[in-house]
Structures are given as structure tokens and as C-alpha cells.
Design an enzyme around this catalytic site. Structure first.
Site, PDB file in Angstrom:
ATOM      1  N   TYR A 153       0.849  -1.203   0.000  1.00 16.62           N
ATOM      2  CA  TYR A 153       0.000   0.000   0.000  1.00 16.62           C
ATOM      3  C   TYR A 153       0.879   1.246   0.000  1.00 16.62           C
ATOM      4  CZ  TYR A 153      -3.221   3.489   2.052  1.00 16.62           C
ATOM      5  OH  TYR A 153      -3.960   4.620   2.318  1.00 16.62           O
TER       6      TYR A 153
HETATM    7  N1  LIG Z   1      -8.908   6.202   6.268  1.00 16.11           N
HETATM    8  C1  LIG Z   1      -7.630   6.215   6.603  1.00 16.11           C
HETATM    9  O1  LIG Z   1      -7.252   5.870   7.744  1.00 16.11           O
HETATM   10  C2  LIG Z   1      -6.603   6.687   5.612  1.00 16.11           C
HETATM   11  C3  LIG Z   1      -5.281   6.804   6.072  1.00 16.11           C
HETATM   12  C4  LIG Z   1      -4.297   7.241   5.182  1.00 16.11           C
HETATM   13  C5  LIG Z   1      -4.632   7.543   3.870  1.00 16.11           C
HETATM   14  N2  LIG Z   1      -5.923   7.414   3.451  1.00 16.11           N
HETATM   15  C6  LIG Z   1      -6.209   7.746   2.056  1.00 16.11           C
HETATM   16  O2  LIG Z   1      -7.227   8.722   2.015  1.00 16.11           O
HETATM   17  C7  LIG Z   1      -8.051   8.520   0.854  1.00 16.11           C
HETATM   18  C8  LIG Z   1      -9.505   8.372   1.257  1.00 16.11           C
HETATM   19  O3  LIG Z   1      -9.615   7.266   2.124  1.00 16.11           O
HETATM   20  P1  LIG Z   1     -11.016   6.868   2.819  1.00 16.11           P
HETATM   21  O4  LIG Z   1     -10.635   6.038   3.991  1.00 16.11           O
HETATM   22  O5  LIG Z   1     -11.867   8.079   2.984  1.00 16.11           O
HETATM   23  O6  LIG Z   1     -11.653   5.931   1.689  1.00 16.11           O
HETATM   24  P2  LIG Z   1     -12.979   4.995   1.794  1.00 16.11           P
HETATM   25  O7  LIG Z   1     -13.820   5.372   2.955  1.00 16.11           O
HETATM   26  O8  LIG Z   1     -12.500   3.584   1.676  1.00 16.11           O
HETATM   27  O9  LIG Z   1     -13.768   5.407   0.467  1.00 16.11           O
HETATM   28  C9  LIG Z   1     -13.349   4.887  -0.735  1.00 16.11           C
HETATM   29  C10 LIG Z   1     -13.735   5.878  -1.800  1.00 16.11           C
HETATM   30  O10 LIG Z   1     -12.905   5.636  -2.918  1.00 16.11           O
HETATM   31  C11 LIG Z   1     -13.740   5.499  -4.056  1.00 16.11           C
HETATM   32  N3  LIG Z   1     -13.000   4.709  -5.016  1.00 16.11           N
HETATM   33  C12 LIG Z   1     -12.425   3.497  -4.808  1.00 16.11           C
HETATM   34  N4  LIG Z   1     -11.804   3.080  -5.926  1.00 16.11           N
HETATM   35  C13 LIG Z   1     -11.990   4.063  -6.855  1.00 16.11           C
HETATM   36  C14 LIG Z   1     -11.625   4.204  -8.204  1.00 16.11           C
HETATM   37  N5  LIG Z   1     -10.909   3.244  -8.835  1.00 16.11           N
HETATM   38  N6  LIG Z   1     -11.988   5.327  -8.860  1.00 16.11           N
HETATM   39  C15 LIG Z   1     -12.706   6.287  -8.246  1.00 16.11           C
HETATM   40  N7  LIG Z   1     -13.095   6.213  -6.947  1.00 16.11           N
HETATM   41  C16 LIG Z   1     -12.737   5.094  -6.273  1.00 16.11           C
HETATM   42  C17 LIG Z   1     -15.013   4.871  -3.507  1.00 16.11           C
HETATM   43  O11 LIG Z   1     -16.102   5.019  -4.403  1.00 16.11           O
HETATM   44  P3  LIG Z   1     -17.429   4.097  -4.270  1.00 16.11           P
HETATM   45  O12 LIG Z   1     -18.157   4.587  -3.013  1.00 16.11           O
HETATM   46  O13 LIG Z   1     -18.186   4.372  -5.509  1.00 16.11           O
HETATM   47  O14 LIG Z   1     -16.966   2.688  -4.104  1.00 16.11           O
HETATM   48  C18 LIG Z   1     -15.167   5.707  -2.233  1.00 16.11           C
HETATM   49  O15 LIG Z   1     -15.690   6.985  -2.524  1.00 16.11           O
HETATM   50  C19 LIG Z   1      -7.462   7.308   0.138  1.00 16.11           C
HETATM   51  O16 LIG Z   1      -6.563   7.718  -0.849  1.00 16.11           O
HETATM   52  C20 LIG Z   1      -6.730   6.571   1.240  1.00 16.11           C
HETATM   53  O17 LIG Z   1      -5.689   5.770   0.734  1.00 16.11           O
HETATM   54  C21 LIG Z   1      -6.910   6.989   4.297  1.00 16.11           C
END
Ligand SMILES: NC(=O)c1ccc[n+]([C@@H]2O[C@H](COP(=O)([O-])OP(=O)(O)OC[C@H]3O[C@@H](n4cnc5c(N)ncnc54)[C@H](OP(=O)(O)O)[C@@H]3O)[C@@H](O)[C@H]2O)c1
Length: 244
Positions: free
Chosen positions: A154
Site C-alpha cells: 500500500y
Molecule cells: N482512512 C484512513 O485511515 C486513511 C489513512 C491514510 C490515507 N488514506 C487515504 O485517504 C483517501 C480516502 O480514504 P477513505 O478512507 O476516505 O476511503 P474509503 O472510505 O475507503 O472510500 C473509498 C472511496 O474511494 C472510491 N474509489 C475506490 N476506488 C476508486 C476508483 N478506482 N476510482 C474512483 N473512486 C474510487 C469509492 O467510491 P465508491 O463509493 O463508488 O466505491 C469511495 O468513494 C485514500 O486515498 C486513502 O488511501 C486513508
């Protein structure tokens, strides 16, 4: 005073989690917002409805960031609906947490197709379409700075997105376009797939003493895309309660 009035913003992965919070915040600050999603039209529509209920302007557009034709269509439809684009926030990201010895080709393909190739496509389109003086924000993770066991593939895929963003910052700075990276720490969303003991450990190591919330991250994006951040580019902001 809202600073994004009259601006047009694309937020990828805005149907849930951090992306939804970013879309809502940029709308509150005055932008017309494209809520991108890949597989959850009902969730994207709920975000659009919430924005419209507060008097904002938003549309949902389906596109897989890992598909170049989809990304081009996302930008085409945005321009057709709202006009020239000022802001692109590439939130889209997927994760795999597995010990290195258990990783498969499928794991590699899953994270690199969205986090690396998707970042390349979205940043390319953003560089070609964003107006002079515009703003681009790429999402990464604190895991590229602070190694996490089972987080290698990742973090490696997210590091690719960071590097694209930093190079692009140098390439288009002459147009007064800024390109920055936001790296959340552990944040309370559907995407937080670590086992509960691992989450509890990370929270215990966080100086500010809690799990991050999507709005904690959206606040920093709002700063980066606003007027006050015009002298910041090529930076990686760690938004994590101080855990590094
Ligand atoms: N949460 C954490 O602890 C954390 C920590 C570090 C970094 N991040 C980063 O922050 C960002 C947001 O994370 P999150 O936790 O808010 O994500 P999340 O809750 O898992 O939401 C996933 C989102 O990504 C969309 N998605 C997935 N694959 C996609 C694709 N191929 N094209 C377009 N949209 C796509 C999904 O759309 P659908 O709803 O249509 O499936 C959904 O809106 C990510 O880049 C993640 O790596 C998160």
C-alpha cells in the site's frame, strides 16, 4: 468569508469517507463540486443531495480513476456542466494490508492500478485542464513516512502518487498552479481496514490522542486549495494528530 465562490472543483472518491467530507467542505467554501465515485451511485447522490440542501452546487460523475478513458470523460463532463476547472483533489485510493511474504500479483495490481496508475491519469488530466493559478491535491498516506507492518505494498503504491505530484509541482509552477500532497493518518472511514488492536495501538501513539475524522482532513484541503496557500507547492502535509 468563503474564498472559493465561482470556482469549479473535482473531488475523486467523494461518495464516502474523506472525499465526501472534502466535497462538502469545498462546497461550503463556495465551489461548484463534482462528486466522483466508482461503484456507489446512491452514496454519491446522497452527498450531492446534502450539498444542494445547504444551497451548494454539485453533480455526481461515475469514473474509475484507473481507467484513462473514464478520467478523460470525468474532466470532459465537468467542463460541459460547470466550465473550466480550478481545483482537482485526487482522493481515490484503495488498500491492501498483508505481510510481505503473503503478497500476490492480484494485491500488487489492486493497489498500483488505483493508487499509482490512477494518480498518473488524474494528475495528467489535471495538469492539462486546470486553469492557470489553479490547485491540485494528491492524497497519500502517513504510511510512506512511518513504516507499518503489513503496509508495504500500500505504502509503495501511494509513494508513486507522491512522486508524480512532486514532479508535476516543478513542471507547472510557472503557471501558478500548486500541486501538494495530503497524507492522512488513521482516519475513521470505511477504508480503515486495520485490525482493532492495530488501530488502538496507533491511537495510543498519537499525541493528540484520538482517531482522525474526515473533517480533520478536509479542513487542511480547504486551506491548500484556498488563496492563503498560494505560496505552497510540492509539499506533503501530514494530517495525523502528530503520530509520525
Ligand atoms: N482512512 C484512513 O485511515 C486513511 C489513512 C491514510 C490515507 N488514506 C487515504 O485517504 C483517501 C480516502 O480514504 P477513505 O478512507 O476516505 O476511503 P474509503 O472510505 O475507503 O472510500 C473509498 C472511496 O474511494 C472510491 N474509489 C475506490 N476506488 C476508486 C476508483 N478506482 N476510482 C474512483 N473512486 C474510487 C469509492 O467510491 P465508491 O463509493 O463508488 O466505491 C469511495 O468513494 C485514500 O486515498 C486513502 O488511501 C486513508
Amino acid at each position: 468569508m468563503a474564498s472559493l465562490i465561482g470556482k469549479v472543483a473535482i473531488v475523486t472518491a467523494a461518495s464516502r469517507g474523506i472525499g465526501a467530507a472534502v466535497a462538502q467542505r469545498l462546497s461550503q467554501d463556495g465551489a461548484a463540486v463534482v462528486v466522483n465515485y466508482v461503484a456507489s451511485p446512491e452514496k454519491a447522490t446522497a452527498v450531492v443531495n446534502a450539498i444542494e440542501a445547504q444551497g451548494g452546487k454539485a453533480i455526481a460523475i461515475q469514473a474509475n480513476v484507473a481507467n484513462q478513458a473514464d478520467v478523460q470523460r470525468l474532466f470532459d463532463e465537468t467542463e460541459q456542466q460547470f466550465g473550466p476547472i480550478d481545483i482537482v483533489v485526487n482522493v481515490a485510493g484503495v488498500s491492501v494490508f498483508k505481510p510481505h511474504t503473503e503478497l500476490t500479483d492480484e494485491d500488487f495490481e489492486k493497489v498500483f492500478s488505483v493508487n499509482a496508475k490512477g494518480a498518473m491519469y488524474v494528475l495528467q488530466a489535471a495538469a492539462n485542464r486546470v486553469k492557470d493559478g489553479g490547485r491540485i491535491v494528491q492524497f497519500s498516506t502517513g504510511g510512506t513516512m512511518m513504516p507499518i507492518a503489513a503496509g508495504g505494498v500500500y505504502a509503495a503504491s501511494k509513494a508513486a502518487g507522491e512522486r508524480f505530484a512532486f514532479a508535476l509541482a516543478k513542471e507547472i509552477g510557472h503557471r501558478q498552479v500548486t500541486v501538494n500532497v495530503v497524507s492522512p493518518g488513521v482516519t475513521d472511514t470505511d477504508g480503515l481496514v486495520l485490525p482493532e488492536p492495530a488501530i488502538a495501538h496507533l491511537v495510543s501513539q498519537t499525541p493528540l490522542g484520538r482517531l482522525g475524522q474526515p473533517t480533520d482532513i478536509a479542513n487542511v484541503v480547504a486551506f491548500l486549495v484556498g488563496d492563503d496557500a498560494h505560496w505552497m507547492t510540492g509539499q506533503n502535509l501530514q494530517v495525523n494528530g502528530g503520530i509520525l
